[in-house]
Design a protein around this motif. Structure first.
Motif, mmCIF file in Angstrom:
data_model
loop_
_atom_site.group_PDB
_atom_site.id
_atom_site.type_symbol
_atom_site.label_atom_id
_atom_site.label_comp_id
_atom_site.label_asym_id
_atom_site.label_seq_id
_atom_site.Cartn_x
_atom_site.Cartn_y
_atom_site.Cartn_z
ATOM 1 N N GLU A 37 0.771 -1.241 -0.025
ATOM 2 C CA GLU A 37 -0.074 0.059 -0.004
ATOM 3 C C GLU A 37 0.874 1.324 -0.048
ATOM 4 N N ARG A 38 2.151 1.009 0.024
ATOM 5 C CA ARG A 38 2.792 2.415 0.214
ATOM 6 C C ARG A 38 3.055 3.087 -0.919
ATOM 7 N N ILE A 39 3.110 4.431 -0.968
ATOM 8 C CA ILE A 39 3.361 5.136 -1.987
ATOM 9 C C ILE A 39 4.605 5.353 -2.672
ATOM 10 N N ASN A 40 5.147 4.971 -3.603
ATOM 11 C CA ASN A 40 6.452 5.147 -3.977
ATOM 12 C C ASN A 40 6.500 6.638 -4.367
ATOM 13 N N PRO A 41 7.943 7.169 -4.643
ATOM 14 C CA PRO A 41 8.188 8.670 -5.173
ATOM 15 C C PRO A 41 7.545 8.945 -6.286
ATOM 16 N N THR A 42 7.597 8.095 -7.321
ATOM 17 C CA THR A 42 7.031 8.401 -8.664
ATOM 18 C C THR A 42 5.494 8.573 -8.432
ATOM 19 N N GLU A 43 4.801 7.722 -7.850
ATOM 20 C CA GLU A 43 3.272 7.893 -7.304
ATOM 21 C C GLU A 43 3.039 9.015 -6.551
ATOM 22 N N MET A 44 3.779 9.656 -5.654
ATOM 23 C CA MET A 44 3.689 10.658 -4.877
ATOM 24 C C MET A 44 3.623 11.809 -5.736
ATOM 25 N N ILE A 45 4.638 12.192 -6.756
ATOM 26 C CA ILE A 45 4.720 13.314 -7.397
ATOM 27 C C ILE A 45 3.604 13.158 -8.507
ATOM 28 N N VAL A 46 3.064 12.269 -8.932
ATOM 29 C CA VAL A 46 2.249 12.206 -9.832
ATOM 30 C C VAL A 46 0.913 12.548 -9.173
ATOM 31 N N LEU A 47 0.634 11.750 -7.943
ATOM 32 C CA LEU A 47 -0.756 12.165 -6.678
ATOM 33 C C LEU A 47 -0.598 13.724 -6.554
ATOM 34 N N LEU A 48 0.613 14.412 -6.309
ATOM 35 C CA LEU A 48 0.619 15.592 -5.840
ATOM 36 C C LEU A 48 0.273 16.640 -7.118
ATOM 37 N N THR A 49 0.748 16.260 -8.281
ATOM 38 C CA THR A 49 0.417 16.873 -9.451
ATOM 39 C C THR A 49 -1.021 17.056 -9.805
ATOM 40 N N ILE A 50 -1.757 15.896 -9.621
ATOM 41 C CA ILE A 50 -3.109 15.930 -9.875
ATOM 42 C C ILE A 50 -3.837 16.596 -8.785
ATOM 43 N N LEU A 51 -3.483 16.455 -7.502
ATOM 44 C CA LEU A 51 -3.859 17.530 -6.445
ATOM 45 C C LEU A 51 -3.731 18.972 -6.695
ATOM 46 N N SER A 52 -2.669 19.305 -7.473
ATOM 47 C CA SER A 52 -2.458 20.809 -7.831
ATOM 48 C C SER A 52 -3.561 21.100 -8.822
ATOM 49 N N HIS A 53 -4.341 20.340 -9.419
ATOM 50 C CA HIS A 53 -5.247 20.762 -10.449
ATOM 51 C C HIS A 53 -6.650 20.534 -9.786
ATOM 52 N N TRP A 54 -6.541 20.476 -8.342
ATOM 53 C CA TRP A 54 -7.894 20.464 -7.768
ATOM 54 C C TRP A 54 -8.454 21.743 -7.151
#
Length: 127
Positions: A37-54
């Motif tokens: 379930e851990r979020i790896n660095p690539t997943e985290m930057i993608v998640l944060l980028t999507i969040l930045s569009h919210w």
């Protein structure tokens, strides 16, 4: 002046900023988060980028793969893999909209919000 402006400067935050709960960063260290379930660095930057569009809390963000790739300096293939992994880990859901010619995806953070709420409750109880 907002605290973010005090820290980053008004000119830097003029185009917006992304509000992220600190618990998102602590999730990997939580004892009940399993390895898969851990979020790896690539997943985290993608998640944060999507969040930045919210931008609107009542609407789901819908950045395209190409835009996420450009903002993260990742290939489209890496972005797709990260998104699919976040969906599989139940941190994100994708809502497909439109037909094949004008299809756009939007993303829901409801799964990760619910997961973070569970962890916050456990931490508040002292576990």
């Amino acid at each position: 002046m907002w605290p973010s402006q005090e820290r980053w400067g008004a000119e830097t935050t003029r185009l917006g900023f992304t509000l992220v709960p600190n618990l998102l960063f602590r999730l990997n260290a939580h004892e009940q988060t399993k390895d898969y379930e851990r979020i790896n660095p690539t997943e985290m930057i993608v998640l944060l980028t999507i969040l930045s569009h919210w931008i609107n809390p009542q609407a789901q963000p819908y950045p395209g793969i190409e835009r996420i790739a450009r903002y993260t300096n990742l290939s489209g293939r890496h972005v797709r893999r990260a998104i699919h992994s976040l969906v599989a880990k139940k941190y994100l859901t994708i809502h497909r909209q439109g037909d094949m010619d004008s299809r756009r995806n939007s993303f829901s953070f409801r799964p990760i919000i619910e997961r973070l709420a569970e962890v916050a409750k456990i931490l508040a109880e002292g576990h």
